[in-house]
Design a protein around this motif. Sequence first.
Motif, mmCIF file in Angstrom:
data_model
loop_
_atom_site.group_PDB
_atom_site.id
_atom_site.type_symbol
_atom_site.label_atom_id
_atom_site.label_comp_id
_atom_site.label_asym_id
_atom_site.label_seq_id
_atom_site.Cartn_x
_atom_site.Cartn_y
_atom_site.Cartn_z
ATOM 1 N N PHE A 1 17.597 -8.072 -11.489
ATOM 2 C CA PHE A 1 17.087 -6.866 -10.749
ATOM 3 C C PHE A 1 16.039 -6.859 -11.954
ATOM 4 C CE2 PHE A 1 21.089 -4.230 -9.700
ATOM 5 C CZ PHE A 1 21.407 -4.575 -8.503
ATOM 6 N N GLU A 2 16.078 -6.542 -13.437
ATOM 7 C CA GLU A 2 15.125 -6.812 -14.345
ATOM 8 C C GLU A 2 14.133 -8.025 -13.847
ATOM 9 O OE1 GLU A 2 14.404 -5.844 -18.732
ATOM 10 O OE2 GLU A 2 15.872 -6.908 -18.243
ATOM 11 N N ASN B 1 30.682 -3.747 -4.988
ATOM 12 C CA ASN B 1 31.264 -4.591 -5.491
ATOM 13 C C ASN B 1 32.401 -4.218 -4.942
ATOM 14 O OD1 ASN B 1 29.245 -6.749 -7.038
ATOM 15 N ND2 ASN B 1 30.101 -7.516 -5.010
ATOM 16 N N ILE B 2 33.053 -4.617 -5.105
ATOM 17 C CA ILE B 2 35.022 -3.708 -4.905
ATOM 18 C C ILE B 2 36.306 -4.735 -5.627
ATOM 19 C CG2 ILE B 2 37.077 -2.766 -4.136
ATOM 20 C CD1 ILE B 2 34.199 -1.140 -3.179
ATOM 21 N N SER B 3 36.257 -4.557 -6.525
ATOM 22 C CA SER B 3 37.475 -5.740 -6.620
ATOM 23 C C SER B 3 38.900 -4.506 -6.830
ATOM 24 C CB SER B 3 37.090 -6.268 -8.278
ATOM 25 O OG SER B 3 38.157 -7.084 -8.558
ATOM 26 N N PHE C 1 24.619 -10.098 -4.257
ATOM 27 C CA PHE C 1 22.983 -9.419 -4.231
ATOM 28 C C PHE C 1 21.458 -9.782 -3.378
ATOM 29 C CE2 PHE C 1 18.368 -10.524 -6.101
ATOM 30 C CZ PHE C 1 19.449 -9.594 -6.962
ATOM 31 N N LYS C 2 22.189 -11.164 -2.956
ATOM 32 C CA LYS C 2 21.420 -11.336 -1.326
ATOM 33 C C LYS C 2 21.572 -9.886 0.234
ATOM 34 C CE LYS C 2 19.262 -14.753 1.645
ATOM 35 N NZ LYS C 2 19.180 -15.773 1.299
ATOM 36 N N LEU C 3 22.526 -9.690 -0.378
ATOM 37 C CA LEU C 3 23.022 -8.641 0.579
ATOM 38 C C LEU C 3 22.584 -7.388 0.678
ATOM 39 C CD1 LEU C 3 26.896 -9.492 1.430
ATOM 40 C CD2 LEU C 3 24.886 -10.216 2.761
ATOM 41 N N TRP C 4 22.973 -7.128 -0.848
ATOM 42 C CA TRP C 4 22.219 -5.711 -0.733
ATOM 43 C C TRP C 4 20.351 -5.545 -0.992
ATOM 44 C CZ3 TRP C 4 25.663 -6.295 -5.671
ATOM 45 C CH2 TRP C 4 27.453 -5.860 -5.443
ATOM 46 N N THR C 5 19.911 -7.034 -1.428
ATOM 47 C CA THR C 5 18.183 -6.906 -2.101
ATOM 48 C C THR C 5 17.590 -7.606 -0.519
ATOM 49 O OG1 THR C 5 18.478 -8.746 -3.509
ATOM 50 C CG2 THR C 5 18.860 -6.552 -4.467
ATOM 51 N N GLY C 6 17.893 -8.641 -0.309
ATOM 52 C CA GLY C 6 17.540 -9.518 0.979
ATOM 53 C C GLY C 6 16.239 -10.648 0.169
ATOM 54 N N LYS C 7 17.072 -10.435 -1.416
ATOM 55 C CA LYS C 7 16.543 -11.646 -2.157
ATOM 56 C C LYS C 7 17.395 -12.454 -2.538
ATOM 57 C CE LYS C 7 12.760 -9.297 -2.519
ATOM 58 N NZ LYS C 7 11.152 -9.777 -2.069
ATOM 59 N N GLU C 8 16.839 -13.544 -3.899
ATOM 60 C CA GLU C 8 18.021 -14.459 -4.253
ATOM 61 C C GLU C 8 18.229 -14.740 -5.385
ATOM 62 O OE1 GLU C 8 19.324 -16.828 -2.312
ATOM 63 O OE2 GLU C 8 18.174 -16.912 -0.936
ATOM 64 N N MET C 9 19.552 -14.746 -6.483
ATOM 65 C CA MET C 9 19.192 -14.067 -7.418
ATOM 66 C C MET C 9 18.921 -15.083 -8.288
ATOM 67 S SD MET C 9 23.268 -13.387 -9.810
ATOM 68 C CE MET C 9 23.497 -11.550 -9.243
#
Length: 293
Positions: free
Chosen positions: A33-34, A68-70, A271-279
């Motif tokens: 994120f940062e 996330n779920i574990s 990460f992409k599912l939440w933000t639409g961005k590539e980690m």
Amino acid sequence: MSLNQLDGHTILIGLMAYPIRHSMSPTMHNHAFEKLGLNYAYLAFEITNDGLEGAVNAIRTLDMRGSNISMPNKQKIIPLLDKLDPATEMIGAVNTVVNDNGVLTGYTTDGIGMIKSLDDEGIDIRGKKMTMAGAGGAGTAIAIQCALDGVKEISLFNRDDEFFAQAKRNVDLINEKTDCKATLHKLEDQDDFKAEIDSAFIYCDATSVGMNPLEGQTLVSDPSWFRKDLVVFDTVYAPRTTKLMEVAEEAGVEHVFNGLGMMLEQGAAAFKLWTGKEMPVEYIRNILFNEDK
């Protein structure tokens, strides 16, 4: 996460499991994120089955982007969600929840992470045969995702134990719902195990053998079982070099992998599912493990 980025508009994402304080996921996601300048924060919450319903309701109430779920919540969360993506419905376990205006959708990114980590190495398993061991959470996700993504044949091995019924379910689902041909085998039959590895393009160990407390152990101890052009993939990443990997390297296998790439890429998929961005995966790899690919 830089405190300079936290403000009244910060969007919260969680990790709900027990125990979970050891997880590398908060470090991974908050650094990502940062790096991208995204105003999100990722926090770990120790949640058991008893507190799960309240925690899922909190995702909606607090307008969290997701979680996330574990373990032990991957199966128990399913009735509490509004939707599942098709692969997750088959897999029967959730590791990622996305909140779209109060509608919670469950996904599983473990199998996606495994396939993407191989793609990153220039290895395409689509149209090929895979022999694999293990039908637990990771094994189920990998087998079904690989079948959906075009692996031609899967020989699934499992001990005749409490997970054997799950292994049978996986094979039946793959044969019913995909174009992949799946067969179930008992791990106790070593001659069969050796023959199926020999005829495969890739051997994947999706068991916990090789990690603590089974560190130093392997399902395949004889290097003669492995061809040099076989791909050997161990989902374990701690230790970084497992006993299985040592055996494969002794056999001269050219492509030997641990689960590090899979761990990073399953996180990147969430990460992409939440933000639409590539980690920024390589940046994160270097932070978590002090290494470049």
